[in-house]
Design a protein around this motif. Structure first.
Motif, mmCIF file in Angstrom:
data_model
loop_
_atom_site.group_PDB
_atom_site.id
_atom_site.type_symbol
_atom_site.label_atom_id
_atom_site.label_comp_id
_atom_site.label_asym_id
_atom_site.label_seq_id
_atom_site.Cartn_x
_atom_site.Cartn_y
_atom_site.Cartn_z
ATOM 1 N N LYS A 9 1.951 -22.694 5.748
ATOM 2 C CA LYS A 9 1.621 -24.082 5.452
ATOM 3 C C LYS A 9 2.687 -25.030 5.964
ATOM 4 O O LYS A 9 2.397 -26.106 6.478
ATOM 5 N N GLY A 10 3.951 -24.636 5.821
ATOM 6 C CA GLY A 10 5.029 -25.457 6.338
ATOM 7 C C GLY A 10 5.457 -26.543 5.384
ATOM 8 O O GLY A 10 4.750 -26.904 4.439
ATOM 9 N N LYS A 11 6.625 -27.079 5.641
ATOM 10 C CA LYS A 11 7.185 -28.120 4.785
ATOM 11 C C LYS A 11 6.614 -29.485 5.163
ATOM 12 O O LYS A 11 6.488 -29.814 6.332
ATOM 13 N N LYS A 12 6.283 -30.272 4.153
ATOM 14 C CA LYS A 12 5.753 -31.609 4.402
ATOM 15 C C LYS A 12 6.917 -32.591 4.532
ATOM 16 O O LYS A 12 7.797 -32.660 3.671
ATOM 17 N N ILE A 13 6.909 -33.334 5.612
ATOM 18 C CA ILE A 13 7.961 -34.318 5.859
ATOM 19 C C ILE A 13 7.412 -35.707 5.551
ATOM 20 O O ILE A 13 6.440 -36.160 6.155
ATOM 21 N N THR A 14 8.017 -36.369 4.583
ATOM 22 C CA THR A 14 7.626 -37.734 4.243
ATOM 23 C C THR A 14 8.557 -38.712 4.952
ATOM 24 O O THR A 14 9.597 -38.325 5.502
ATOM 25 N N LEU A 15 8.181 -39.972 4.928
ATOM 26 C CA LEU A 15 9.000 -40.984 5.583
ATOM 27 C C LEU A 15 10.390 -41.052 4.957
ATOM 28 O O LEU A 15 11.389 -41.168 5.663
ATOM 29 N N ASN A 16 10.463 -40.943 3.639
ATOM 30 C CA ASN A 16 11.760 -40.995 2.963
ATOM 31 C C ASN A 16 12.635 -39.798 3.338
ATOM 32 O O ASN A 16 13.850 -39.930 3.538
ATOM 33 N N VAL A 17 12.004 -38.617 3.417
ATOM 34 C CA VAL A 17 12.752 -37.427 3.830
ATOM 35 C C VAL A 17 13.314 -37.625 5.236
ATOM 36 O O VAL A 17 14.482 -37.336 5.511
ATOM 37 N N ALA A 18 12.475 -38.131 6.131
ATOM 38 C CA ALA A 18 12.903 -38.356 7.510
ATOM 39 C C ALA A 18 14.037 -39.373 7.585
ATOM 40 O O ALA A 18 15.000 -39.188 8.331
ATOM 41 N N ASN A 20 16.284 -39.966 5.451
ATOM 42 C CA ASN A 20 17.514 -39.342 4.980
ATOM 43 C C ASN A 20 18.090 -38.348 5.986
ATOM 44 O O ASN A 20 19.220 -37.879 5.816
ATOM 45 N N CYS A 21 17.301 -38.024 7.004
ATOM 46 C CA CYS A 21 17.754 -37.078 8.027
ATOM 47 C C CYS A 21 18.310 -37.793 9.264
ATOM 48 O O CYS A 21 18.636 -37.141 10.254
ATOM 49 N N ILE A 22 18.379 -39.098 9.213
ATOM 50 C CA ILE A 22 18.955 -39.852 10.332
ATOM 51 C C ILE A 22 20.472 -39.828 10.232
ATOM 52 O O ILE A 22 21.041 -40.109 9.176
ATOM 53 N N LYS A 23 21.100 -39.454 11.310
ATOM 54 C CA LYS A 23 22.558 -39.396 11.364
ATOM 55 C C LYS A 23 23.052 -40.297 12.491
ATOM 56 O O LYS A 23 22.318 -40.583 13.444
ATOM 57 N N ILE A 24 24.281 -40.722 12.373
ATOM 58 C CA ILE A 24 24.904 -41.507 13.438
ATOM 59 C C ILE A 24 25.825 -40.589 14.231
ATOM 60 O O ILE A 24 26.701 -39.933 13.661
ATOM 61 N N THR A 25 25.620 -40.504 15.527
ATOM 62 C CA THR A 25 26.421 -39.625 16.364
ATOM 63 C C THR A 25 27.801 -40.219 16.590
ATOM 64 O O THR A 25 28.063 -41.382 16.270
ATOM 65 N N PHE A 26 28.697 -39.422 17.161
ATOM 66 C CA PHE A 26 30.069 -39.877 17.374
ATOM 67 C C PHE A 26 30.136 -41.088 18.294
ATOM 68 O O PHE A 26 31.090 -41.868 18.243
ATOM 69 N N ASP A 27 29.108 -41.263 19.143
ATOM 70 C CA ASP A 27 29.105 -42.413 20.044
ATOM 71 C C ASP A 27 28.219 -43.547 19.524
ATOM 72 O O ASP A 27 27.861 -44.462 20.258
ATOM 73 N N GLY A 28 27.871 -43.487 18.219
ATOM 74 C CA GLY A 28 27.172 -44.594 17.588
ATOM 75 C C GLY A 28 25.667 -44.611 17.746
ATOM 76 O O GLY A 28 25.024 -45.615 17.420
ATOM 77 N N ARG A 29 25.072 -43.521 18.195
ATOM 78 C CA ARG A 29 23.622 -43.496 18.367
ATOM 79 C C ARG A 29 22.931 -42.907 17.138
ATOM 80 O O ARG A 29 23.520 -42.123 16.400
ATOM 81 N N LYS A 30 21.670 -43.295 16.946
ATOM 82 C CA LYS A 30 20.902 -42.826 15.787
ATOM 83 C C LYS A 30 20.152 -41.546 16.160
ATOM 84 O O LYS A 30 19.374 -41.527 17.111
#
Length: 265
Positions: A9-18, A20-30
């Motif tokens: 079935k797999g894991k359901k990804i909601t907008l809020n989950v996504a 929270n998975c946004i990170k900022i890279t060392f060069d400032g990119r999302k």
């Protein structure tokens, strides 16, 4: 992956989950990192986060990438390796900001690579290793900014001349393909090997010390060439392995293993 039925079935990804998975890279990119989450279907909710610069959906159970992925117009880095993808959407050609594309360790066939790939004029790295390609699309020869190409662990028996003539190509991995005997592909092998250390300069522009150094290097290469004419040679290419080529022997271990490095442009 379970055999028969509808599969996991797999894991359901909601907008809020996504979000929270946004990170900022060392060069400032999302960067939106949804790797190793057991996702079976491309999460449509992430289309609302289409301003990210990088998207990582690697090591999941995804079978299909929708045409709507082209909404990520700012995307520079797309990692889809270690899924179950057998075809890329034609709309991928609209993602003209892409610099890096990794679709290795999937189920791609030559028919699953759209002609529209030739529209990715800015792309520098393409990894198609660990798939089921029996030919390389000549459209890759139109990508003049390509620096690195991964074609390892496929079903290839030839490489188009257009690939070997790419002006900025530095790394080409074609290991573990059913190529003809080495003596039948010497010309191609030589041309790729030279790509990695080819610098052009006129003698008049060099100082005496640099000129002597270049002459010594040239003499050394000539000696190696002479020796090679009497010694069987094996093709030696720079490693462009992402994911690790050992994944072919143990793809499931690779799919969920932790701590492996990711190669970026």
């Amino acid at each position: 992956m379970a055999k028969g039925g509808k599969g996991p079935k797999g894991k359901k990804i909601t907008l809020n989950v996504a979000k929270n998975c946004i990170k900022i890279t060392f060069d400032g990119r999302k960067r939106l990192d949804l790797s190793k989450m057991g996702i079976t279907t491309f999460p449509k909710c992430i289309l609302r986060l289409n301003d990210v610069d990088e998207l990582d959906l690697s090591r999941n159970l995804i079978r299909k990438i929708p045409d709507s992925i082209s909404k990520f117009q700012n995307l520079r880095w797309l990692d889809l390796h270690s899924n179950y993808i057998d075809k890329l959407p034609e709309s991928i050609g609209q993602m003209t900001s892409l610099l890096y594309l990794n679709v290795s360790n999937n189920r791609l066939t030559s028919n699953g690579l759209p002609v529209e790939l030739n529209q990715l004029k800015n792309i520098r790295t393409v990894n198609l290793g660990l798939n089921h390609l029996d030919s390389v699309p000549t459209t890759l020869g139109a990508l003049k900014e390509l620096h690195e190409v991964g074609l390892h662990d496929n079903l290839l028996n030839t490489i188009p001349v257009s690939i070997s003539k790419l002006p900025k190509l530095k790394k080409l991995n074609t290991k573990r393909n059913p190529f003809p005997k080495p003596d039948e592909s010497e010309t191609f092998i030589d041309s790729i090997r030279r790509l990695e250390n080819l610098y052009l300069v006129e003698e008049k522009d060099l100082c005496a010390a640099c000129l002597r150094k270049c002459q010594n290097a040239r003499d050394k290469l000539n000696r190696i060439k002479t020796m090679a004419m009497t010694t069987p040679r094996k093709a030696i290419f720079s490693n462009l392995i992402l994911p690790n080529s050992m994944a072919k022997e143990s793809q499931e271990d690779w799919r969920y293993s932790k701590g492996s490095a990711k190669e970026r442009s």
